[in-house]
Design an enzyme around this catalytic site. Structure first.
Site, mmCIF file in Angstrom:
data_model
loop_
_atom_site.group_PDB
_atom_site.id
_atom_site.type_symbol
_atom_site.label_atom_id
_atom_site.label_comp_id
_atom_site.label_asym_id
_atom_site.label_seq_id
_atom_site.Cartn_x
_atom_site.Cartn_y
_atom_site.Cartn_z
ATOM 1 N N ARG A 72 -15.925 44.597 -7.495
ATOM 2 C CA ARG A 72 -16.196 44.404 -6.067
ATOM 3 C C ARG A 72 -15.052 45.063 -5.302
ATOM 4 O O ARG A 72 -13.883 44.844 -5.610
ATOM 5 C CB ARG A 72 -16.322 42.922 -5.739
ATOM 6 C CG ARG A 72 -17.454 42.248 -6.519
ATOM 7 C CD ARG A 72 -17.770 40.858 -5.993
ATOM 8 N NE ARG A 72 -18.746 40.174 -6.828
ATOM 9 C CZ ARG A 72 -20.056 40.336 -6.754
ATOM 10 N NH1 ARG A 72 -20.549 41.195 -5.872
ATOM 11 N NH2 ARG A 72 -20.875 39.669 -7.536
ATOM 12 N N ILE A 126 -29.504 40.344 -10.675
ATOM 13 C CA ILE A 126 -30.336 39.355 -11.359
ATOM 14 C C ILE A 126 -31.046 38.433 -10.378
ATOM 15 O O ILE A 126 -32.039 37.800 -10.722
ATOM 16 C CB ILE A 126 -29.531 38.522 -12.379
ATOM 17 C CG1 ILE A 126 -28.537 37.588 -11.675
ATOM 18 C CG2 ILE A 126 -28.840 39.402 -13.400
ATOM 19 C CD1 ILE A 126 -27.979 36.513 -12.586
ATOM 20 N N ASP A 127 -30.555 38.353 -9.137
ATOM 21 C CA ASP A 127 -31.126 37.418 -8.162
ATOM 22 C C ASP A 127 -32.491 37.845 -7.637
ATOM 23 O O ASP A 127 -33.196 37.041 -7.025
ATOM 24 C CB ASP A 127 -30.183 37.246 -6.967
ATOM 25 C CG ASP A 127 -28.938 36.445 -7.310
ATOM 26 O OD1 ASP A 127 -28.860 35.943 -8.450
ATOM 27 O OD2 ASP A 127 -28.055 36.318 -6.447
ATOM 28 N N ARG A 162 -33.614 11.402 -20.261
ATOM 29 C CA ARG A 162 -32.754 11.723 -19.128
ATOM 30 C C ARG A 162 -33.417 12.716 -18.185
ATOM 31 O O ARG A 162 -34.330 13.446 -18.548
ATOM 32 C CB ARG A 162 -31.436 12.341 -19.617
ATOM 33 C CG ARG A 162 -30.434 11.343 -20.127
ATOM 34 C CD ARG A 162 -29.171 12.042 -20.594
ATOM 35 N NE ARG A 162 -28.187 11.068 -21.063
ATOM 36 C CZ ARG A 162 -27.351 11.269 -22.056
ATOM 37 N NH1 ARG A 162 -27.365 12.420 -22.715
ATOM 38 N NH2 ARG A 162 -26.485 10.343 -22.411
ATOM 39 N N MET A 169 -28.767 30.746 -11.015
ATOM 40 C CA MET A 169 -28.226 31.640 -9.997
ATOM 41 C C MET A 169 -29.263 31.949 -8.917
ATOM 42 O O MET A 169 -30.467 31.880 -9.146
ATOM 43 C CB MET A 169 -27.692 32.913 -10.630
ATOM 44 C CG MET A 169 -26.332 32.716 -11.291
ATOM 45 S SD MET A 169 -25.521 34.275 -11.704
ATOM 46 C CE MET A 169 -23.869 33.682 -12.076
ATOM 47 N N HIS A 249 -22.732 32.178 -15.489
ATOM 48 C CA HIS A 249 -22.718 33.615 -15.758
ATOM 49 C C HIS A 249 -23.440 34.020 -17.029
ATOM 50 O O HIS A 249 -23.621 35.222 -17.269
ATOM 51 C CB HIS A 249 -21.272 34.124 -15.790
ATOM 52 C CG HIS A 249 -20.663 34.221 -14.426
ATOM 53 N ND1 HIS A 249 -20.227 33.110 -13.734
ATOM 54 C CD2 HIS A 249 -20.456 35.284 -13.611
ATOM 55 C CE1 HIS A 249 -19.750 33.492 -12.557
ATOM 56 N NE2 HIS A 249 -19.881 34.798 -12.456
#
Length: 319
Positions: A72, A126-127, A162, A169, A249
């Site tokens: 980045r 990936i989003d 449960r 993500m 991740h």
């Protein structure tokens, strides 16, 4: 055009290597030399650039991540920094660029095009949060990774009766949550784009246990709320045992699926075709199963529209 460069930027996504391979070999087949740029725009400015051959991309299509590495680099928003990148392009004789990444990567590609260097963007995220494409490179693999993890979580959830709140993500986009939620038979899907009633979710889970269910699964997109906080809120309205699980991740890693490898290969070859036609400032996508391209500038004013019918479908199937 004699030489093109290729870089990956922002968050990595499975299938990026397949795209790099396709760009490289398509360009070489058309008599165009290819330079790889390591570490995204940071590497461009630093001059971390090397010549690529067909052998460079051999045995890469099956690998996750990006062998060009990524970083980045918000400093690239500054004109002075962009000009340093331009100097490196000139120094290495690069005439055009293919950029693989998300929104921030596209901003950089547009800046370079405005400086006279044609750049084409490929949607690597990936989003699945990029407009004007039905699917992004890496989305399918991330969904499969999350699905396999939740299938395993269901096993232990059933053993102990449960509820598990599973965080996937998707900071601003609930596509992973919707697809994975339907695929795993989740009791509830919680995404940023849709309102939710946590009391209603708790009541539905309690009713499920009363009807004989042995587990509960809530798929939560990360942009909504911290998974542990959501679990604590849920327990205010339910007398069941609950745990939170953050997949994190792991969704970015792993060998890309067939779908991501094919999509990345098609998009990579298409990007070179556009550059050979002298076009730049464009973003490649796939719409209605056909390759497409749009002006990058148009993407910044647009919004990705997910398949929200899946959200409604899951509500019906979870009853």
């Amino acid at each position: 055009m004699k030489r093109i460069g290729i870089l990956t930027s922002g968050g990595d996504a499975p299938g990026m290597n397949a795209a790099i391979r396709a760009v490289t070999r398509t360009a070489l087949a058309n008599g165009i030399e290819v330079c790889g740029i390591r570490y995204g725009y940071a590497g461009l400015v630093a001059g971390d650039i090397f010549q690529m051959t067909s052998e460079t991309v051999a045995d890469k299509i099956n690998r996750g991540g990006t062998f060009l590495y990524s970083a980045r680099f918000p400093e690239f928003k500054e004109e002075e920094v962009q000009l340093k990148g331009i100097e490196q392009l000139k120094k290495h004789g690069i005439d055009a660029l293919v950029v693989i990444g998300g929104d921030g990567s596209y901003h950089g590609a547009l800046k370079l095009t405005r400086h006279g260097y044609n750049a084409v963007g490929l949607p690597g995220s990936i989003d699945n949060d990029i407009p004007y494409t039905d699917f992004t490179i890496g989305f399918d693999t991330a969904c499969n990774t999350a699905m396999e993890a939740i299938d395993k979580i269901r096993d232990t959830a059933t053993s102990h009766q449960r509820v598990f709140v599973v965080n996937v993500m998707g900071r601003d986009c609930g596509d992973i949550a919707m697809h994975v939620g339907v695929a795993t038979g989740a009791d509830a899907i919680v995404i940023p784009e849709e309102p939710y009633d946590i009391k209603e979710i708790a009541e539905n889970l309690k009713q499920g246990f009363a009807n004989g269910k042995k587990h509960g699964i809530v798929v939560l997109a990360e942009g909504v709320m911290d998974a542990n906080k959501f679990k604590d809120e849920l327990l205010k309205y339910g007398d069941f045992d609950a745990r939170a699980n953050i997949l994190g991740h792991m969704q970015r890693g792993g060998s890309p699926t067939t779908r991501d490898r094919v999509l990345a290969s098609e998009m990579g070859a298409y990007a070179v075709k556009l550059l050979l036609e002298g076009k730049g400032g464009l973003a490649v996508g796939i719409e209605n199963n056909k390759l497409s391209h749009h002006d990058i500038l148009d993407l910044f004013d647009a919004k990705h529209h997910g398949n929200y019918a899946l959200y409604s479908l899951n509500k019906d199937l979870a009853k």
